[in-house]
Structure formats: C-alpha cells, structure tokens
Design a protein around this motif. Structure first.
Motif, short mmCIF file in Angstrom:
data_model
loop_
_atom_site.label_atom_id
_atom_site.label_comp_id
_atom_site.label_asym_id
_atom_site.label_seq_id
_atom_site.Cartn_x
_atom_site.Cartn_y
_atom_site.Cartn_z
N PHE A 112 -28.81 -4.38 55.64
CA PHE A 112 -30.01 -4.98 55.10
C PHE A 112 -31.33 -4.51 55.68
N SER A 113 -32.19 -3.83 54.91
CA SER A 113 -33.42 -3.14 55.60
C SER A 113 -34.23 -4.10 55.67
N GLY A 114 -34.22 -5.19 54.87
CA GLY A 114 -35.30 -6.18 54.98
C GLY A 114 -36.53 -6.13 53.90
N VAL A 115 -36.25 -4.92 53.15
CA VAL A 115 -37.05 -4.74 52.11
C VAL A 115 -36.22 -4.82 50.66
N ALA A 140 -30.62 -10.33 38.98
CA ALA A 140 -29.45 -9.68 39.47
C ALA A 140 -29.75 -8.74 40.42
N TYR A 141 -29.07 -8.10 41.14
CA TYR A 141 -29.55 -7.11 42.29
C TYR A 141 -28.42 -6.15 42.37
N PHE A 142 -28.82 -4.72 42.79
CA PHE A 142 -28.03 -3.59 42.76
C PHE A 142 -28.42 -2.94 43.94
N ALA A 143 -27.71 -2.03 44.37
CA ALA A 143 -28.03 -1.36 45.77
C ALA A 143 -28.04 0.10 45.26
N ASP A 144 -28.80 0.85 45.96
CA ASP A 144 -29.02 2.33 45.68
C ASP A 144 -28.01 2.91 46.66
N PRO A 145 -27.97 4.42 46.74
CA PRO A 145 -26.85 4.91 47.46
C PRO A 145 -26.98 4.76 49.02
N ASP A 146 -28.39 4.50 49.57
CA ASP A 146 -28.49 4.02 50.82
C ASP A 146 -28.46 2.60 51.36
N GLY A 147 -27.97 1.70 50.02
CA GLY A 147 -27.95 0.33 50.32
C GLY A 147 -29.22 -0.35 50.13
N TYR A 148 -30.55 0.40 49.90
CA TYR A 148 -31.57 -0.40 49.52
C TYR A 148 -31.30 -1.30 48.14
N LEU A 149 -32.03 -2.50 48.48
CA LEU A 149 -31.59 -3.42 47.42
C LEU A 149 -32.77 -3.57 46.33
N TRP A 150 -32.24 -3.27 44.99
CA TRP A 150 -33.35 -3.64 43.91
C TRP A 150 -32.84 -4.99 43.07
N GLU A 151 -33.97 -5.63 42.94
CA GLU A 151 -34.02 -6.93 41.91
C GLU A 151 -33.99 -6.73 40.68
N ASP A 186 -28.45 11.03 52.14
CA ASP A 186 -27.90 12.14 51.40
C ASP A 186 -28.83 12.26 50.19
N PHE A 187 -29.76 13.39 50.76
CA PHE A 187 -31.29 13.57 49.91
C PHE A 187 -30.62 13.85 48.28
N GLU A 188 -29.55 14.80 48.25
CA GLU A 188 -29.30 14.98 46.76
C GLU A 188 -28.53 13.92 45.95
N ARG A 216 -31.56 11.47 45.06
CA ARG A 216 -32.54 12.03 44.24
C ARG A 216 -31.69 12.01 42.73
N SER A 217 -30.39 12.26 42.78
CA SER A 217 -29.86 12.30 41.35
C SER A 217 -29.84 10.73 41.01
N PHE A 218 -29.50 9.66 41.76
CA PHE A 218 -29.46 8.39 41.67
C PHE A 218 -30.87 7.88 40.72
N TYR A 219 -31.93 8.42 41.62
CA TYR A 219 -33.09 7.79 40.83
C TYR A 219 -33.68 8.58 39.53
#
Lengths: 134, 134
Positions: free
Chosen positions: A70-73, A113-124, B14-16, B19-22
């Motif tokens: 959890f990045s806190g953001v 709803a929440y989803f996570a990006d590849p690094d686990g950053y959370l989007w609502e 993992d940059f690529e 980048r692909s995700f977004y």
C-alpha cells in the motif's frame, strides 16, 4: 475511459497536521470542510487533492495499511452513475487490471470499486452523488 | 502557489508492462513517447500521469527507493521559470515544507527542487522548458 485523474487521495498519519500543511502552508482551498471532519478535499485546478487517515484509506480500498503493498496514495476516476462504475470496472478487469474491491456502496455515501495497476497502485472508480468531478 | 498538481509520477518496476497497461488497458494517450524511452507521459485532462522506473524516480528526488520513506509517487507543481522554482521553494520551506533537494538543474533538462509533506510524500517544483503544464 476518459484520460482523467479526478482525485489523488493521500493517506496521512496526522490529519490535522497535514490539513494545516496543505491549507496554510501551500495555500490550497478546502472544499466543504467542517471542523471535526476526518477527511478533507482541496478544490484544485485539474485533479483535486484529498486527505484521509492512512488506515482508513487502506480500509476503504480493502488494502493492508502496513506499508507492504500500500503506497498510501490512491487515484480516483469519477464517473456519472453507479451503472458506469459497474461497466467500467468490468471493462478494465477485462483489459488486465487486477480487481481489489468489486463495485459496491461506499461508506462515504457513493458507489465505488478499486483495481490495482501492475505495481499495485490503487485506482478507485467512483460515483460521487455529492460532488461532480467527472 | 497556484492550487494545481501538474503531474503525478509513479515509480514502476516493469516499465514496458506498466506503459502497456496504461496505454492499451486504460487507453491513455502518450505524449511524445518514442520507443526505447525509459519515461512516459500521458496527456490527460487535468493532472498528467507519468511513468518512470521506481529506482530512477527515487534517485531523481534524492530519496531511498527501498520502500521505507518513499511511497513510489511524486506530485509535480510546474512553474514558468527557474527563478520561480527558487522563489517558490524558499517560500514553501519557510511555510514548513521539508527540503529534500535544493533547486538545481535536473537530469532531464529542466530545473527543479523537491520538498516533502508531513508524511514524506514528495513534491517536485519544476520548470520544464519542453512542455508547459503550468
């Protein structure tokens, strides 16, 4: 999905200290803030900034608050109805987003709803019936 | 200081993949991206989103990248000249912001400084001669 971040919410450890820092130090204008609130929104040009106690923000997203994972953001993308939350969430999960919290009523009176990006950053993905930031 | 977040930059592992995700998953339009770049900016409505390898983002801010003390996210507030970076940085430090990196030329060709908010979230004050997001 429109290319827009509606709100960036940061989890804070000392709410009053952080609120004072952003309001008095940086001079950002609060939106509908009332003394005693444990949540503050700053009406910004472009994406708004929001403060919330770190443990509550983690709980809202259904994420652990102990740092790991959890990045806190969180980033919020607001839409105009509950149905759009459902549709967009389904679409994004299909596109590879990791589901964290399925669409449901939110404790603050909206729907999200929440989803996570590849690094686990959370989007609502949120429908907010009180403030339109779509 | 205008109440505006110009860019949110997230440090990715993992940059690529990110980048692909977004770009492909969420459909955000890249800005001036060329194959091989290790940095991507997405031209958003309001605050832009930017991706940068996590270790490089930490290094850019002069912060440790090992999790402790570095959330992986930075907020940029862009101004229109180097002088304004100097002035605003001095003003904000006087207002209680914690200095992290004093105003100086940035590796990416601009001029910047970093401060931390009460929770250690990093803000960059930046002059970018290539893209005006003030």
């Amino acid at each position: 999905m429109k290319a827009k971040i509606s709100i960036i919410c940061i989890g804070v450890r000392d709410f009053e200290k952080s609120r004072s820092f952003y309001r008095d130090g940086l001079g950002f204008p609060t939106h509908n803030y009332m003394m005693g609130d444990d949540h503050a929104m700053f009406a910004m040009e472009g994406a708004w900034l929001s403060l919330y106690p770190r443990d509550k923000l983690a709980a809202d997203a259904g994420a652990p608050s102990d740092g790991a994972g959890f990045s806190g953001v969180t980033f919020a993308h607001n839409v105009s109805s509950k149905e759009r939350v459902d549709l967009l969430f389904t679409e994004l999960i299909g596109a590879g987003a990791k589901p964290i919290k399925s669409p449901q009523d939110a404790a603050w009176g909206g729907y999200h709803a929440y989803f996570a990006d590849p690094d686990g950053y959370l989007w609502e993905i949120a429908y907010n019936p009180f403030t339109d930031l779509t």
